[in-house]
Design an enzyme around this catalytic site. Structure first.
Site, PDB file in Angstrom:
ATOM      1  NE  ARG B 280      -4.460  -1.166   1.729  1.00 24.15           N
ATOM      2  CZ  ARG B 280      -4.941  -1.965   2.666  1.00 24.15           C
ATOM      3  NH1 ARG B 280      -4.353  -2.018   3.845  1.00 24.15           N
ATOM      4  NH2 ARG B 280      -5.997  -2.702   2.441  1.00 24.15           N
ATOM      5  N   GLY B 281       1.919   1.208   0.776  1.00 21.12           N
ATOM      6  CA  GLY B 281       2.784   2.377   0.887  1.00 21.12           C
ATOM      7  C   GLY B 281       3.395   2.749  -0.445  1.00 21.12           C
TER       8      GLY B 281
END
Lengths: 590, 342
Positions: B280-281
Site C-alpha cells: 500500500r505504501g
C-alpha cells in the site's frame, strides 16, 4: 517601562456587562458564552439582562441536553404524518430560534453527539435535519449560553463547544454595573463591521495569545471582534488600546494554558517574543501609523495585565505546564452509552420514538398490519390510507453498546516507593499502556505523594498523554494511601456508571503514613487505608495490587485482601511479569 | 448557505492544501487523513472545495449523480434508462462535499427504507444516504477518531470498492459511491485504530502556526472575510480560478505520465528503509508522486516529486511503538535523506 495607572483591568461586573452587550450586539459573531455561576440566580439575572438587550421578538429558549436529533435539528412530525398519511416535517429547536438565543443547562454533561451537532450549527449557522423526510436545511443563526454547572472534580465543558463560544464568564460577584440599553446596542450593531483596527493592535493580540498559550485561531478572531464591538458600543470608529485589553481579559485570559512570563518586574522578565516590528513591512499592512517598538511592548504588557485577571483557576498559582482543567479536551461523561441510542441492535420493544429511541420501521409496520381491517379510515381522508399505524404499534430498537474497559493506574510516588522500584513500576505501566492502546481501553492515572493523591489523567484513550503524565511524575514525600484509594474508587465508580468494566492497578509498597485528612501518623493512616480499601471492594470490578517494596510485605498483602485485590509481589517480578499479571486478571470483555 | 472561505486565502498549511488538491487531480489516490489541533483550517479547506473545483457533469435526474461517461459503472437506474433506449440528458453541478457528523447512524450513511412510500403505499423503496450524496465528491468526517469503529470500517470499505451494497430491512440495493474520504481529528483526543491508518492514501499533520506574522495574517484575513464575505471572496476569485485551471489541466495528464525505473527503484528502497508493511505504501507513494507531477505540469515523474510526497504518503504507515515519541515525520525525513540524498 511602566503602564501604571493606565491598566484598565475590567472588574467582574464590567466583564459581565460587556459580554452581555457584545452577545446582544451579534450573537452569531460571538457564538455565545460559557457561563459559570456559583449561584444560579446570578446566571438567571445575567440572561435576563442579555434578553432585555435583544430585539423585541427575538426568540430565547432552553435546550435540554437530553434532546434528540429530530427535536434539535428537525424531524418527522409523527402525529401529523399519521394523521395526514404523508410525511410532515417539523422544524427543530435550532431553526425555531433562528436569530435568537438558546440556553444550554448542565452544558458539561452534554454528550459528544450533541456537542458535535451544536459545533456544526455554530460553524455553519444551518440546521440540517437527519433522516429521511426530516425536512430541508434551515437557517439557525443562534447564540448559545452554555451553563457550566460542573464541580471542580467533574469533567469540564467539552472543548469543541467551549472553543466556539467567545466568552467564558464566571459570575463571582454581585452585579451592579449598569447595562447598556437596547437602543445603544442597535446603534452599535449597525456600525460595528466598519470599525477600524490597526495592524499593531491585531499583532499585539496575537502575541499576547502566544504568551498565554492560547493556540486557537478562533479565539483570536473572537478577540478581534470583541475589540471592535467594544469600540462600536463606545461610539468610536477606531479600536483603542483599552478595547484590546478588554478583549484580552474577556477572551484570551480564560483560555490561557500557561502563565505568561513575569511582567510586573521588568528587570527579571525574560523578553517576550518580539512583537512584530512595523518597519519590516509585513504582508498587506493597512496600518496608517508606525508605532514604535516601545509602544507595542507597552500595549502587550497592558494586555497581559488585563488577561491575568481572568486566568483559569489552575493557573493562578505558579506555573505548571498544563492546567488540570484546561488540559482535558474531550468530555466523555456524557456519552450516550447508558442511553442505549447507539450500538448493536438486540431486538425491539414497544415504545415512543419521540422519547429518543430509534424507530424500527419494519417491526412497527408488522405490529400494525394485523389490525388494518379493524381500523376505520380517518375521517376526511381523500384517498384510502393503506396502512394505519397507531401509537401502540411503534417499535423502537433495543441497542447495546459494547462496554469498554477503563484501566486505572494508581502509582505510589512517595519517598519510600521512589527508593524502591519506581523505575520498574513505570516500565510496567508503560507496557500496560501499550496493551491498552491496542485494545482501545481507556486509561487513567492517579499518583500519590506528599499529602494528596492527584488524578494526573482522567480516563482517556489518548495513550501518548498518559505516557507523558507518567514520565513527568516526580517522587518523594509521604504516602497518602487512603486518599489514593478514594480517588481510584471515584474514578472507577464513574467509569462503571458509564457502562465500562474497570480494572484498578495499585503500584505501592502500602506503607501508608498520611491519614485521609492529610495528617501524618502511621496507625491512623493504615486504618484509613483499610477503610477505603473496603469501600473499593464493595464497588466491585477487578483490582490488582503490585507490591513494590523490596521484600513482600504483610501490610501490602493485608491491604490487598481488604480491597479484594489480587496480590503480586514486584521483588520477584519485572515489568514483563506485571504485564502478564494484569492481562491475566483483565475482564473478559472486548 | 453562507459563502465559504476561499481556498486560496488559507494561510500556510501547504502540505494539507497540496494533499487535498492532489485528490482532486486523481481521486483514486485514496482518502486523506488530516491530524491536528482545533482551529487549523482543516474544515475550512475541505468546505472550500465546492467553490474551488470545476463543476462536474451529471446525468439529469439521477439521484446518485452518475457520470454520463462512466459506462457500466453507472447506477442501475441509468443503465436501465440506457437499455430502454432513453436519451441521456446531462447537467452541470458543483462537486459534492458531504459532512458526516459524529453520531450519524448507519441508516443515515448507507441509506434506508423510504418512509413515505412505506407508510403511504406499503412499498419497499430505498432512500439513498450520505454515501450516495458523496458520490464523485468528498465525504468529510470531522473528528474521525471519535467515530464509532464499525462506521469507520464501513466507510473505508465503500471508499475502497467504490460501491455501496445495502442489504437490510428487506432492501437489496447497490449503487456506485466513489468518493474521496477526508477524515480529520485531533490525536490528543483519542487515536485512530492503527489498522485503519494505512488505508488512507495520504496523511498530513497540521499544526497551528507559531510564526507571529503568519498568525496575524490568518486573523486579518479571517476578519476581512467576516466583515465582507462577498467582497473578500471576489478578491480571491482569481487565485481560486488559477488553482482550478491547474487541477483541470492536470487531470487528463495523470494517466499519461510515465514513471522512470529510477523513481520506481527509489520508491521501493524508501519503503524498505522505513519498513512499511505490504505494498500500500509504495502504491500511495507512486500515485501521489504522479498526481503531483501532473499538477506541476512536469513531463515525467521525478525524484523531487517523490521527495515532496513521501511524508504525506508514508508517515501513517510506520510500524511504530505507540509510545515512541520520535515524530513520524522526522523518521521519514531521515529515510528520504538516506535514500535520495540530502
Amino acid at each position: 517601562m511602566s503602564v501604571e495607572g493606565s491598566t484598565p483591568v475590567l472588574d467582574g461586573t464590567q466583564r459581565a456587562a460587556l459580554a452581555a452587550a457584545l452577545v446582544a450586539l451579534d450573537p452569531v459573531a460571538f457564538g455565545g458564552v460559557v457561563l459559570r455561576s456559583p449561584r444560579a440566580d446570578r446566571a438567571t439575572a445575567w440572561i435576563a439582562h442579555l434578553t432585555a438587550l435583544r430585539p423585541e421578538r427575538s426568540p430565547v429558549g432552553r435546550l435540554p441536553i437530553s434532546i434528540g436529533d429530530d427535536r434539535l435539528l428537525g424531524g418527522l412530525d409523527l402525529a401529523m404524518t399519521l394523521a395526514t398519511g404523508r410525511p410532515v416535517a417539523e422544524r427543530g429547536l435550532l431553526a425555531r430560534h433562528d436569530g435568537g438565543l438558546l440556553v444550554l443547562p448542565c452544558a458539561e454533561r452534554a454528550g459528544e453527539t450533541l456537542v458535535a451537532r451544536l459545533a456544526a450549527v455554530l460553524d455553519t449557522h444551518v440546521a440540517v435535519p437527519r433522516g429521511p423526510f426530516a425536512g430541508e436545511p434551515a437557517d439557525a443563526r443562534i447564540g448559545l449560553i452554555a451553563l457550566d454547572e460542573s464541580e471542580p472534580e467533574d469533567e469540564p465543558i467539552h472543548a469543541a463547544l467551549a472553543d466556539r463560544l467567545a466568552f467564558h464568564l464566571t459570575l463571582d460577584v454581585e452585579d451592579d454595573t449598569p447595562y447598556l440599553t437596547r437602543e445603544e446596542i442597535d446603534a452599535a450593531a449597525r456600525r460595528w463591521h466598519t470599525i477600524e483596527m490597526t495592524h499593531a493592535q491585531v499583532a499585539t493580540l496575537v502575541a499576547t495569545a502566544e504568551l498565554l498559550g492560547v493556540a486557537s485561531v478562533r479565539a483570536l478572531s473572537f478577540a478581534v471582534r470583541t475589540a471592535r464591538g467594544r469600540a462600536a458600543l463606545d461610539g468610536r470608529t477606531h479600536t483603542s488600546d483599552d478595547d484590546c485589553a478588554a478583549a484580552a481579559a474577556l477572551v484570551l485570559g480564560p483560555r490561557a494554558t500557561r502563565r505568561p512570563p513575569a511582567t510586573d518586574n521588568a528587570t527579571e522578565s525574560p523578553p517576550p517574543p518580539p512583537p512584530p516590528s512595523a518597519d519590516a513591512e509585513p504582508p498587506p499592512s493597512d496600518s496608517s501609523e508606525t508605532p514604535s517598538a516601545d509602544e507595542v511592548k507597552a500595549l502587550e504588557e497592558m494586555l497581559i495585565q488585563a488577561a491575568l485577571a481572568t486566568l483559569p483557576m489552575g493557573l493562578t498559582m505558579s506555573a505548571p505546564a498544563a492546567a488540570p482543567r484546561a488540559g482535558r479536551s474531550s468530555g466523555r461523561a456524557g456519552m450516550d452509552r447508558a442511553g442505549g441510542r447507539r450500538g448493536r441492535q438486540v431486538g425491539t420493544r414497544r415504545g415512543d420514538p419521540r422519547a429518543g429511541g430509534r424507530l424500527d420501521l419494519l417491526e412497527t409496520l408488522r405490529a400494525a398490519a394485523p389490525w388494518q381491517r379493524l381500523r376505520p379510515a380517518p375521517a376526511g381522508a381523500r384517498e384510502r390510507v393503506r396502512i394505519q399505524v397507531r401509537p401502540d404499534d411503534f417499535r423502537i430498537r433495543r441497542l447495546v453498546e459494547p462496554t469498554g474497559t477503563t484501566a486505572i493506574f494508581v502509582v505510589d510516588a512517595s519517598g519510600s516507593a521512589a527508593l524502591n522500584r519506581m523505575a520498574e513500576a513505570k516500565g510496567a505501566v508503560e507496557l500496560l499502556l501499550a496493551d491498552a492502546y491496542s485494545r482501545r481501553d481507556e486509561v487513567a492515572l492517579i499518583a500519590f505523594r506528599g499529602t494528596t493523591a492527584d488524578v494526573l489523567l482522567a480516563p482517556t484513550r489518548a495513550i501518548a498523554a498518559a505516557k507523558r503524565a507518567l514520565a513527568a511524575l516526580p517522587g518523594g514525600g509521604g504516602t497518602p494511601l487512603a486518599s489514593a484509594i478514594d480517588r481510584a474508587r471515584e474514578l472507577a465508580d464513574r467509569a462503571r456508571r458509564d457502562g465500562n468494566d474497570t480494572i484498578v492497578v495499585f503500584l505501592t509498597d502500602a506503607r501508608a503514613n498520611i491519614a485521609r485528612d492529610g495528617t501524618p501518623g502511621r496507625p491512623a493512616a493504615e486504618a484509613d487505608a483499610t477503610a477505603s480499601a473496603t469501600l473499593l471492594r464493595q464497588l466491585g470490578g477487578t483490582t490488582l495490587l503490585i507490591d513494590t517494596s523490596t521484600r513482600p510485605s504483610t501490610t501490602a498483602q493485608a491491604l490487598a485482601t481488604a480491597m479484594g485485590a489480587r496480590y503480586v509481589a514486584l521483588p520477584r517480578t519485572d515489568a514483563q511479569s506485571i504485564h502478564a499479571a494484569v492481562t491475566a486478571v483483565r475482564p473478559t470483555s472486548s | 448557505m453562507r459563502v465559504a472561505f476561499p481556498f486560496s486565502a488559507i494561510v500556510g498549511q501547504d502540505e494539507m492544501k497540496r494533499a487535498i488538491l492532489l485528490t482532486a487531480v486523481d481521486p483514486t489516490l485514496g482518502g486523506v487523513l488530516i491530524l491536528g489541533h482545533r482551529g487549523t483550517a482543516k474544515s475550512t479547506a475541505v468546505r472550500a472545495l465546492p467553490a474551488l473545483l470545476p463543476p462536474m457533469t451529471v446525468v439529469s435526474g439521477c439521484r446518485y449523480g452518475c457520470d454520463p461517461d462512466a459506462g457500466r459503472r453507472r447506477c442501475a437506474d441509468c443503465l436501465a434508462n440506457d437499455a430502454a433506449g432513453h436519451k441521456t440528458r446531462t447537467t452541470k453541478t458543483a462537486v459534492p462535499v458531504v459532512d458526516l457528523p459524529l453520531g450519524a447512524t448507519e441508516d443515515r450513511v448507507v441509506g434506508a427504507l423510504d418512509l413515505e412510500r412505506a407508510l403511504t403505499r406499503g412499498e419497499k423503496a430505498y432512500e439513498p444516504g450520505l454515501l450516495a450524496r458523496a458520490h464523485r465528491g468528498y465525504l468529510y468526517v470531522d473528528e474521525i477518531n471519535l467515530l464509532e469503529d464499525h462506521l469507520v470500517d464501513l466507510l473505508l470499505d465503500v471508499a475502497a470498492t467504490g460501491e455501496n451494497v445495502v442489504e437490510r430491512e428487506g432492501i437489496s440495493v447497490r449503487h456506485p459511491a466513489r468518493f474521496v474520504l477526508v477524515g480529520s481529528g485531533n490525536p490528543e483526543e483519542g487515536d485512530l485504530r492503527p489498522q485503519l491508518l494505512d488505508r488512507f492514501g495520504l496523511s498530513v499533520e497540521v499544526t497551528t502556526t507559531t510564526d507571529l506574522e503568519e498568525r496575524i495574517e490568518v486573523i486579518k484575513r479571517r476578519d476581512a472575510f467576516d466583515r465582507d464575505p462577498d467582497g473578500f471572496t471576489a478578491q480571491w476569485a482569481d487565485a481560486d480560478r488559477a488553482i482550478r485551471r491547474k487541477v483541470e489541466r492536470a487531470r487528463p495528464r495523470v494517466d499519461a505520465l510515465t514513471v522512470p525505473d529510477e523513481v520506481l527503484r527509489a520508491a521501493a528502497r524508501l519503503c524498505t528503509a522505513i519498513g512499511t508493511d505490504g505494498v500500500r505504501g509504495e502504491l500511495a507513494l507512486l500515485r501521489g508522486a504522479r498526481a503531483l507531477a501532473a499538477f506541476d505540469g512536469a513531463r515525467h515523474v521525478g525524484l523531487t516529486h517523490l521527495r515532496t510526497i513521501a511524508p504525506s504518503a508514508l508517515r501513517h504507515r510506520l510500524r511504530r511503538n505507540v509510545l515512541d515519541d520520535v515524530g513520524s515525520t522526522a523518521r521519514i525525513a531521515r529515510a528520504v535523506t538516506d535514500v535520495l540524498g540530502a
